[in-house]
Design a protein around this motif. Structure first.
Motif, mmCIF file in Angstrom:
data_model
loop_
_atom_site.group_PDB
_atom_site.id
_atom_site.type_symbol
_atom_site.label_atom_id
_atom_site.label_comp_id
_atom_site.label_asym_id
_atom_site.label_seq_id
_atom_site.Cartn_x
_atom_site.Cartn_y
_atom_site.Cartn_z
ATOM 1 N N VAL A 187 -1.161 -2.876 3.794
ATOM 2 C CA VAL A 187 -0.765 -1.468 3.891
ATOM 3 C C VAL A 187 -0.251 -0.952 2.548
ATOM 4 O O VAL A 187 0.150 -1.735 1.679
ATOM 5 C CB VAL A 187 0.332 -1.240 4.968
ATOM 6 C CG1 VAL A 187 -0.118 -1.739 6.331
ATOM 7 C CG2 VAL A 187 1.642 -1.908 4.565
ATOM 8 N N SER A 188 -0.262 0.352 2.419
ATOM 9 C CA SER A 188 0.475 1.033 1.361
ATOM 10 C C SER A 188 1.273 2.139 2.019
ATOM 11 O O SER A 188 0.716 3.157 2.446
ATOM 12 C CB SER A 188 -0.462 1.627 0.306
ATOM 13 O OG SER A 188 0.290 2.437 -0.599
ATOM 14 N N ALA A 189 2.577 1.914 2.156
ATOM 15 C CA ALA A 189 3.429 2.903 2.807
ATOM 16 C C ALA A 189 3.468 4.201 1.998
ATOM 17 O O ALA A 189 3.573 5.290 2.557
ATOM 18 C CB ALA A 189 4.837 2.349 2.983
ATOM 19 N N ASN B 1 2.717 -4.905 1.916
ATOM 20 C CA ASN B 1 2.861 -3.533 1.416
ATOM 21 C C ASN B 1 2.515 -3.445 -0.079
ATOM 22 O O ASN B 1 2.446 -4.454 -0.779
ATOM 23 C CB ASN B 1 4.292 -3.051 1.664
ATOM 24 C CG ASN B 1 4.442 -1.561 1.471
ATOM 25 O OD1 ASN B 1 3.473 -0.805 1.615
ATOM 26 N ND2 ASN B 1 5.648 -1.121 1.136
ATOM 27 N N LYS B 2 2.300 -2.224 -0.515
ATOM 28 C CA LYS B 2 1.957 -1.927 -1.911
ATOM 29 C C LYS B 2 0.644 -2.601 -2.306
ATOM 30 O O LYS B 2 0.475 -3.040 -3.456
ATOM 31 C CB LYS B 2 3.103 -2.326 -2.846
ATOM 32 C CG LYS B 2 4.443 -1.697 -2.454
ATOM 33 C CD LYS B 2 5.556 -2.022 -3.424
ATOM 34 C CE LYS B 2 6.880 -1.431 -2.947
ATOM 35 N NZ LYS B 2 7.999 -1.700 -3.854
ATOM 36 N N ILE B 3 -0.264 -2.658 -1.347
ATOM 37 C CA ILE B 3 -1.556 -3.282 -1.618
ATOM 38 C C ILE B 3 -2.327 -2.494 -2.674
ATOM 39 O O ILE B 3 -3.188 -3.040 -3.378
ATOM 40 C CB ILE B 3 -2.371 -3.415 -0.307
ATOM 41 C CG1 ILE B 3 -3.550 -4.373 -0.464
ATOM 42 C CG2 ILE B 3 -2.819 -2.056 0.206
ATOM 43 C CD1 ILE B 3 -3.163 -5.812 -0.602
ATOM 44 N N ASP B 4 -1.980 -1.207 -2.814
ATOM 45 C CA ASP B 4 -2.629 -0.384 -3.837
ATOM 46 C C ASP B 4 -2.261 -0.840 -5.245
ATOM 47 O O ASP B 4 -3.026 -0.651 -6.194
ATOM 48 C CB ASP B 4 -2.264 1.093 -3.648
ATOM 49 C CG ASP B 4 -0.764 1.318 -3.615
ATOM 50 O OD1 ASP B 4 -0.060 0.557 -2.908
ATOM 51 O OD2 ASP B 4 -0.273 2.251 -4.281
ATOM 52 N N LEU B 5 -1.086 -1.465 -5.393
ATOM 53 C CA LEU B 5 -0.637 -1.883 -6.719
ATOM 54 C C LEU B 5 -1.274 -3.196 -7.168
ATOM 55 O O LEU B 5 -1.055 -3.635 -8.299
ATOM 56 C CB LEU B 5 0.887 -2.007 -6.734
ATOM 57 C CG LEU B 5 1.654 -0.703 -6.433
ATOM 58 C CD1 LEU B 5 3.153 -0.921 -6.557
ATOM 59 C CD2 LEU B 5 1.196 0.427 -7.359
ATOM 60 N N VAL B 6 -2.053 -3.831 -6.286
ATOM 61 C CA VAL B 6 -2.833 -5.007 -6.696
ATOM 62 C C VAL B 6 -4.326 -4.704 -6.547
ATOM 63 O O VAL B 6 -5.142 -5.598 -6.345
ATOM 64 C CB VAL B 6 -2.442 -6.264 -5.881
ATOM 65 C CG1 VAL B 6 -1.005 -6.676 -6.180
ATOM 66 C CG2 VAL B 6 -2.630 -6.041 -4.386
ATOM 67 N N ARG C 248 -6.808 4.424 9.097
ATOM 68 C CA ARG C 248 -7.516 3.325 8.462
ATOM 69 C C ARG C 248 -7.885 3.697 7.025
ATOM 70 O O ARG C 248 -8.283 4.825 6.748
ATOM 71 C CB ARG C 248 -8.769 2.989 9.269
ATOM 72 C CG ARG C 248 -9.523 1.767 8.768
ATOM 73 C CD ARG C 248 -10.588 1.367 9.770
ATOM 74 N NE ARG C 248 -9.979 1.012 11.042
ATOM 75 C CZ ARG C 248 -9.440 -0.174 11.295
ATOM 76 N NH1 ARG C 248 -9.431 -1.106 10.351
ATOM 77 N NH2 ARG C 248 -8.904 -0.431 12.468
ATOM 78 N N SER C 249 -7.772 2.724 6.120
ATOM 79 C CA SER C 249 -8.013 2.976 4.705
ATOM 80 C C SER C 249 -9.446 2.630 4.305
ATOM 81 O O SER C 249 -9.961 1.557 4.659
ATOM 82 C CB SER C 249 -7.036 2.160 3.860
ATOM 83 O OG SER C 249 -7.345 2.265 2.490
ATOM 84 N N ALA C 250 -10.039 3.531 3.541
ATOM 85 C CA ALA C 250 -11.369 3.255 2.979
ATOM 86 C C ALA C 250 -11.277 2.270 1.823
ATOM 87 O O ALA C 250 -12.297 1.734 1.382
ATOM 88 C CB ALA C 250 -12.006 4.560 2.504
ATOM 89 N N HIS C 251 -10.057 2.013 1.330
ATOM 90 C CA HIS C 251 -9.878 1.108 0.190
ATOM 91 C C HIS C 251 -9.891 -0.366 0.599
ATOM 92 O O HIS C 251 -9.890 -1.239 -0.263
ATOM 93 C CB HIS C 251 -8.567 1.419 -0.526
ATOM 94 C CG HIS C 251 -8.521 2.795 -1.120
ATOM 95 N ND1 HIS C 251 -7.706 3.792 -0.623
ATOM 96 C CD2 HIS C 251 -9.213 3.351 -2.149
ATOM 97 C CE1 HIS C 251 -7.867 4.892 -1.342
ATOM 98 N NE2 HIS C 251 -8.784 4.648 -2.267
ATOM 99 N N THR C 252 -9.837 -0.639 1.918
ATOM 100 C CA THR C 252 -9.815 -2.039 2.382
ATOM 101 C C THR C 252 -10.954 -2.285 3.376
ATOM 102 O O THR C 252 -10.702 -2.621 4.544
ATOM 103 C CB THR C 252 -8.464 -2.369 3.043
ATOM 104 O OG1 THR C 252 -8.216 -1.416 4.111
ATOM 105 C CG2 THR C 252 -7.325 -2.312 2.049
ATOM 106 N N ASP D 12 -2.164 3.875 3.397
ATOM 107 C CA ASP D 12 -3.261 2.963 3.753
ATOM 108 C C ASP D 12 -2.894 2.094 4.951
ATOM 109 O O ASP D 12 -1.910 1.351 4.922
ATOM 110 C CB ASP D 12 -3.593 2.048 2.567
ATOM 111 C CG ASP D 12 -4.212 2.810 1.406
ATOM 112 O OD1 ASP D 12 -5.267 3.412 1.591
ATOM 113 O OD2 ASP D 12 -3.604 2.790 0.306
ATOM 114 N N ASN D 13 -3.696 2.180 6.013
ATOM 115 C CA ASN D 13 -3.600 1.316 7.188
ATOM 116 C C ASN D 13 -2.253 1.388 7.910
ATOM 117 O O ASN D 13 -1.902 0.463 8.653
ATOM 118 C CB ASN D 13 -3.910 -0.151 6.825
ATOM 119 C CG ASN D 13 -5.343 -0.355 6.387
ATOM 120 O OD1 ASN D 13 -6.250 0.313 6.891
ATOM 121 N ND2 ASN D 13 -5.550 -1.249 5.441
ATOM 122 N N VAL D 14 -1.508 2.454 7.701
ATOM 123 C CA VAL D 14 -0.266 2.642 8.448
ATOM 124 C C VAL D 14 -0.583 3.368 9.753
ATOM 125 O O VAL D 14 -0.422 2.816 10.841
ATOM 126 C CB VAL D 14 0.781 3.410 7.629
ATOM 127 C CG1 VAL D 14 2.047 3.613 8.464
ATOM 128 C CG2 VAL D 14 1.122 2.646 6.354
#
Length: 440
Positions: free
Chosen positions: A181-183, A143-148, A192-196, A187-189
């Motif tokens: 994921v980013s809850a 989780n919090k993949i957006d923060l990295v 599907r996320s375009a960021h990954t 993202d990906n919950v």
């Protein structure tokens, strides 16, 4: 494929479990309008510009004020493909006992880690508990993949470390899936996320909808803990005597020969009654009332079982316990054991081993078991109990250890040498129903 999936969340404090559950409920449109309005108002009061989705799960006032999950919150939602019963469990070490409760009936567990922190001590502890309970499927939600900054290398390192740990606990490779994921942003919950773009696996919801799960153990030997004895003497039901409960495992058919334990009395099933009428056959998970051919002495707490595949009846057995009390367990402790609907006095003999969930090894003959430690113990009961090994039948192989002084739960127990299997890296994982909570 089963049309119902029972799942639980687990992980360390602040890894975002409640937010993830809230995101699932929100994005699957499983939230009532008035509930969502209340969350929006509470979020504004907290100075937030977007709704705090964790408030959909953290229902206790103390949870909202502290920003942590304390109680197990059960949520029910559905998609066109499957229905779900979800237990959001606490992450704080102090509430590991609630995590055990929430995960005890799960067919799949979603274990969260913060992408910035990676696999922590509590992550490894939860993984060991899930393996011990026999939860057959694991999802690691990074989780919090957006923060990295959606860094693939960060995800890969965490996923490999956790998969190696889970494999050492006995999980087959195919039963563990890692998802970035980013809850908070979704993202990906569900979507599907375009960021990954580097991630080609399913979203969390896609996996939950499609993962194969074993049904309740209909094929297992018949087990029926008696919850209540029904006696009536009306014109319609003259001298009626039935035994009510939920079938824990197996299938029962009219005419089957059964044995009543611990007494060992044998008879046959004359009728299978339900509020909707009589059945010829009933399977695990069904609540029924059994009427027997012979009038024999049966009470709440007795176990009706298959006459040809009955459990052992014993007053002494080895068990693995997850100790859930701040008061340490020492040899010689006098406790209560709740097995099914029967509660008996018991004595804890030797502590033969303690499991180190961080090093995946055992320590022989510890002096005591402390809060959240897992150990192998010997138990002697004042009355014989009909028990199965937990690896054979999870419902009749599970029990609770209770403090006779105040009635508090001291431990969740599993009959047999499951701890040794963890130490050896053998598989404790299987399908079907898992249950540490042994009934009302």
């Amino acid at each position: 494929m089963s049309d119902l999936l029972r799942l639980a969340t687990a992980g360390s404090v602040d890894d975002g479990k409640s937010t993830l559950v809230g995101r699932l409920l929100y994005d699957t449109k499983s939230v009532l309008a008035d509930t969502l309005d209340a969350v929006h108002r509470a979020s504004v009061d907290k100075g937030l510009s977007t709704p705090d989705l964790s408030l959909l799960v953290d229902g206790l006032r103390s949870e909202r004020e502290q920003g942590i999950t304390i109680d197990v919150a059960y949520r029910y939602f559905a998609t066109p493909n499957r229905s779900f019963v979800l237990a959001d469990t606490p992450g704080h070490v102090q509430y590991t006992r609630n995590t055990v409760t929430g995960a005890s009936t799960a067919q799949l567990a979603v274990l969260l880690v913060d992408a910035r922190k990676g696999v922590l001590e509590q992550t490894r502890r939860h993984a060991a508990v899930l393996a011990l309970l026999g939860v057959p499927q694991l999802v690691l939600a990074v989780n919090k993949i957006d923060l990295v900054d959606y860094d693939e290398s960060v995800f890969e390192v965490i996923a490999k470390e956790f998969t190696d740990h889970a494999t050492a606990l006995g999980y087959p490779i195919g039963s563990v899936l890692s998802i970035p994921v980013s809850a908070l942003v979704g993202d990906n919950v569900v979507d599907r996320s375009a960021h990954t773009p580097w991630y080609s696996g399913p979203t969390l919801l896609e996996h939950l909808e499609n993962v194969p799960v074993e049904p309740d153990p209909h094929h297992a030997a018949f087990r029926f803990p008696v919850q209540y004895v029904i006696r009536t003497n009306t014109d319609e039901h003259r001298d009626y005597r039935g035994y009510a409960g939920q079938i824990a495992a197996g299938t029962v058919t009219k005419g089957d020969e059964i044995v009543v334990l611990p007494a060992g009395l044998r008879t046959t099933v004359a009728r299978i009654d339900t509020p909707d009428g009589e059945l010829d056959e009933a399977e695990a998970g069904r609540s029924v009332t059994l009427v027997l051919t012979d009038e024999i002495d049966i009470s709440r707490g007795d176990l009706i079982a298959s006459a040809t595949e009955s459990p052992s009846v014993t007053d002494e057995f080895a068990a693995t316990v997850a100790w859930l009390s701040e008061k340490a367990l020492k040899p010689g402790a006098r406790v209560l054991v709740k097995h099914g609907a029967r509660t008996v006095q018991a004595f804890v003999g030797e502590l033969s081993a303690r499991f180190d969930e961080q090093r995946l090894s055992t320590v022989d003959n510890p002096e005591e078991l402390k809060l959240n430690e897992i150990g192998q113990v010997g138990i002697r009961t004042a009355e014989p109990l009909p028990v199965d090994d937990y690896s054979v039948n999870r419902r009749t192989g599970a029990f609770l250890v209770i403090d006779p002084a105040d009635g508090s739960t001291l431990a969740a127990g599993l009959v047999g040498a499951g701890l040794r299997a963890l130490d050896a890296g053998e598989s404790c994982i299987g399908g079907g129903e898992t249950a540490v909570s042994p009934g009302p």
